[in-house]
Design a protein around this motif. Structure first.
Motif, PDB file in Angstrom:
ATOM      1  N   VAL A   1       0.839  -1.213   0.000  1.00 28.04           N
ATOM      2  CA  VAL A   1       0.000   0.000   0.000  1.00 28.04           C
ATOM      3  C   VAL A   1       0.862   1.245   0.000  1.00 28.04           C
ATOM      4  O   VAL A   1       0.583   2.222  -0.719  1.00 28.04           O
ATOM      5  CB  VAL A   1      -0.951  -0.012   1.218  1.00 28.04           C
ATOM      6  CG1 VAL A   1      -1.675   1.326   1.347  1.00 28.04           C
ATOM      7  CG2 VAL A   1      -1.965  -1.144   1.092  1.00 28.04           C
TER       8      VAL A   1
ATOM      9  N   ILE B   1      -5.581   3.903  -3.177  1.00 29.29           N
ATOM     10  CA  ILE B   1      -6.827   3.637  -3.904  1.00 29.29           C
ATOM     11  C   ILE B   1      -7.039   4.672  -4.999  1.00 29.29           C
ATOM     12  O   ILE B   1      -7.425   4.343  -6.133  1.00 29.29           O
ATOM     13  CB  ILE B   1      -8.016   3.598  -2.925  1.00 29.29           C
ATOM     14  CG1 ILE B   1      -7.927   2.355  -2.027  1.00 29.29           C
ATOM     15  CG2 ILE B   1      -9.343   3.618  -3.677  1.00 29.29           C
ATOM     16  CD1 ILE B   1      -9.000   2.272  -0.960  1.00 29.29           C
ATOM     17  N   ASP B   2      -6.787   5.929  -4.667  1.00 23.23           N
ATOM     18  CA  ASP B   2      -6.974   6.998  -5.664  1.00 23.23           C
ATOM     19  C   ASP B   2      -6.046   6.820  -6.861  1.00 23.23           C
ATOM     20  O   ASP B   2      -6.426   7.109  -8.007  1.00 23.23           O
ATOM     21  CB  ASP B   2      -6.751   8.369  -5.015  1.00 23.23           C
ATOM     22  CG  ASP B   2      -7.926   8.795  -4.142  1.00 23.23           C
ATOM     23  OD1 ASP B   2      -9.042   8.274  -4.360  1.00 23.23           O
ATOM     24  OD2 ASP B   2      -7.727   9.632  -3.238  1.00 23.23           O
TER      25      ASP B   2
ATOM     26  N   LEU C   1      -7.642   4.280  -9.018  1.00 20.79           N
ATOM     27  CA  LEU C   1      -8.873   4.783  -9.635  1.00 20.79           C
ATOM     28  C   LEU C   1      -8.577   5.755 -10.777  1.00 20.79           C
ATOM     29  O   LEU C   1      -9.415   5.940 -11.673  1.00 20.79           O
ATOM     30  CB  LEU C   1      -9.754   5.465  -8.578  1.00 20.79           C
ATOM     31  CG  LEU C   1     -10.397   4.546  -7.530  1.00 20.79           C
ATOM     32  CD1 LEU C   1     -11.186   5.367  -6.518  1.00 20.79           C
ATOM     33  CD2 LEU C   1     -11.295   3.506  -8.197  1.00 20.79           C
TER      34      LEU C   1
ATOM     35  N   LYS D   1     -12.222  -1.406  -9.879  1.00 21.92           N
ATOM     36  CA  LYS D   1     -12.483  -0.007  -9.539  1.00 21.92           C
ATOM     37  C   LYS D   1     -13.791   0.146  -8.762  1.00 21.92           C
ATOM     38  O   LYS D   1     -13.883   0.954  -7.822  1.00 21.92           O
ATOM     39  CB  LYS D   1     -12.521   0.849 -10.810  1.00 21.92           C
ATOM     40  CG  LYS D   1     -11.159   1.179 -11.387  1.00 21.92           C
ATOM     41  CD  LYS D   1     -11.306   2.173 -12.544  1.00 21.92           C
ATOM     42  CE  LYS D   1      -9.976   2.674 -13.055  1.00 21.92           C
ATOM     43  NZ  LYS D   1     -10.134   3.703 -14.109  1.00 21.92           N
TER      44      LYS D   1
ATOM     45  N   LEU E   1     -13.094  -0.838  -5.248  1.00 18.55           N
ATOM     46  CA  LEU E   1     -12.262   0.162  -4.583  1.00 18.55           C
ATOM     47  C   LEU E   1     -13.079   1.398  -4.202  1.00 18.55           C
ATOM     48  O   LEU E   1     -12.875   1.983  -3.133  1.00 18.55           O
ATOM     49  CB  LEU E   1     -11.093   0.565  -5.485  1.00 18.55           C
ATOM     50  CG  LEU E   1     -10.016  -0.505  -5.714  1.00 18.55           C
ATOM     51  CD1 LEU E   1      -8.966   0.002  -6.693  1.00 18.55           C
ATOM     52  CD2 LEU E   1      -9.363  -0.913  -4.395  1.00 18.55           C
ATOM     53  N   ARG E   2     -13.998   1.809  -5.063  1.00 19.93           N
ATOM     54  CA  ARG E   2     -14.849   2.969  -4.742  1.00 19.93           C
ATOM     55  C   ARG E   2     -15.720   2.678  -3.520  1.00 19.93           C
ATOM     56  O   ARG E   2     -15.909   3.544  -2.655  1.00 19.93           O
ATOM     57  CB  ARG E   2     -15.714   3.343  -5.946  1.00 19.93           C
ATOM     58  CG  ARG E   2     -14.941   3.943  -7.119  1.00 19.93           C
ATOM     59  CD  ARG E   2     -15.887   4.506  -8.171  1.00 19.93           C
ATOM     60  NE  ARG E   2     -15.161   4.890  -9.382  1.00 19.93           N
ATOM     61  CZ  ARG E   2     -15.047   4.117 -10.466  1.00 19.93           C
ATOM     62  NH1 ARG E   2     -15.645   2.921 -10.491  1.00 19.93           N
ATOM     63  NH2 ARG E   2     -14.360   4.523 -11.520  1.00 19.93           N
TER      64      ARG E   2
ATOM     65  N   LYS F   1     -13.471   2.725  -0.480  1.00 22.33           N
ATOM     66  CA  LYS F   1     -13.052   4.092  -0.184  1.00 22.33           C
ATOM     67  C   LYS F   1     -14.163   4.848   0.564  1.00 22.33           C
ATOM     68  O   LYS F   1     -13.888   5.545   1.558  1.00 22.33           O
ATOM     69  CB  LYS F   1     -12.723   4.833  -1.487  1.00 22.33           C
ATOM     70  CG  LYS F   1     -12.344   6.302  -1.270  1.00 22.33           C
ATOM     71  CD  LYS F   1     -12.058   6.988  -2.604  1.00 22.33           C
ATOM     72  CE  LYS F   1     -11.753   8.467  -2.400  1.00 22.33           C
ATOM     73  NZ  LYS F   1     -11.473   9.168  -3.682  1.00 22.33           N
TER      74      LYS F   1
END
Length: 285
Positions: free
Chosen positions: A128, A218-219, A222, A269, A272-273, A276
């Motif tokens: 990460v 994460i961003d 994305l 994605k 992940l959204r 998040k």
């Protein structure tokens, strides 16, 4: 006064009242000596004699003093159990895998098969952290690589990524989607303290909240652009590279996400959204 302490205070009084009730019941219902049956004696007839009448005298006996019941000693409440130290959290690889298996809806053994067997927590922190810094950590992979090799095909003198290469990653995406989002966040929070400590050991900013690092990673993923297929590549005798310079200039994590294919990337994605949103909501509480 709490309900528990109030109950403890009333316990001795309840015992005393109970003893009094038992004694009263014994006095009322237990047969007295005057009521005991006596065998009749043979009747004897005596001659009648005149006896002068004497005034009837009633003997008055002093009333005995009331018997005071001896109060029972108050019942001492049981001592509170000594507080015990909680057992340390098991951060071993089998324990972490077991935690993930418990929240997975997959019926197969994909969690055990795909995750590495060495230093999962450390690898997670390093991975990460590198993702947040636009880098990859080849020696700290969390997942075992797919068994199938990368494939291309040639057409019109150019090389293109074969769709079979994308399908290699579908089982990994299936595993990711098998985790309930809220349960996955709970597992993360369970190990959050250990994760934070490991991050402090490797980071230049040890006081930074690891949640911020996770959201940055994460961003980055994305922000990976979606491209139409087929995707052209070429080889420089060492590795395959994207023919489109815009794709080749993406950072390593984004290029790796592209290799999963357009369908898998959209699914990743979406997950992940969702995560998040949960992490941000959890951090704001």
């Amino acid at each position: 006064m709490s309900e528990t302490s109030e109950k403890r205070t009333l316990v001795p009084h309840f015992l005393i009242i109970g003893v009094i009730i038992v004694i009263i019941l014994a006095i009322v219902f237990w047969p007295s000596e005057d009521e005991s049956p006596v065998a009749p004696e043979p009747e004897v007839i005596q001659p009648e004699l005149e006896v002068p009448e004497e005034p009837e005298v009633f003997e008055t006996r002093p009333t005995p003093p009331p018997v005071e019941l001896e109060e029972k000693d108050e019942v001492e409440p049981l001592p509170e159990p000594e507080p015990t130290e909680p057992e340390p959290l098991d951060v071993s690889d089998p324990a972490i895998k077991a935690s993930l298996r418990d929240i997975s809806t997959a019926n197969d053994n994909s969690v055990n098969r795909m995750l590495v067997n060495e230093g999962l927590l450390q690898r997670f922190v390093v991975t990460v952290t590198n993702l947040a810094n636009d880098e990859m950590a080849p020696n700290h992979q969390l997942l075992n690589p797919p068994e199938q090799s990368f494939r291309v095909y040639s057409q019109a003198g150019k090389q293109w990524i074969d769709a079979a290469s994308y399908k290699r990653y579908t089982p990994y995406v299936d595993m990711l989607e098998s985790f309930d989002n809220q349960a996955l966040l709970s597992v993360y929070n369970l190990y959050k303290e250990d994760v934070q400590n490991k991050y402090a050991e490797i980071s230049d900013e040890p006081d930074q909240d690891f949640n911020e690092v996770l959201l940055m990673a994460i961003d980055e993923l994305l922000d990976t652009p979606e491209v139409p297929v087929p995707v052209e590549v070429y080889t420089d005798s060492v590795a395959y590279k994207y023919a489109d310079s815009r794709l080749e200039n993406l950072n390593e994590p984004q290029k790796q996400l592209l290799r999963t294919g357009p369908d898998n990337m959209r699914r990743i994605k979406a997950k992940l959204r969702e995560l998040k949103t949960l992490i941000q909501a959890d951090g704001s509480q």
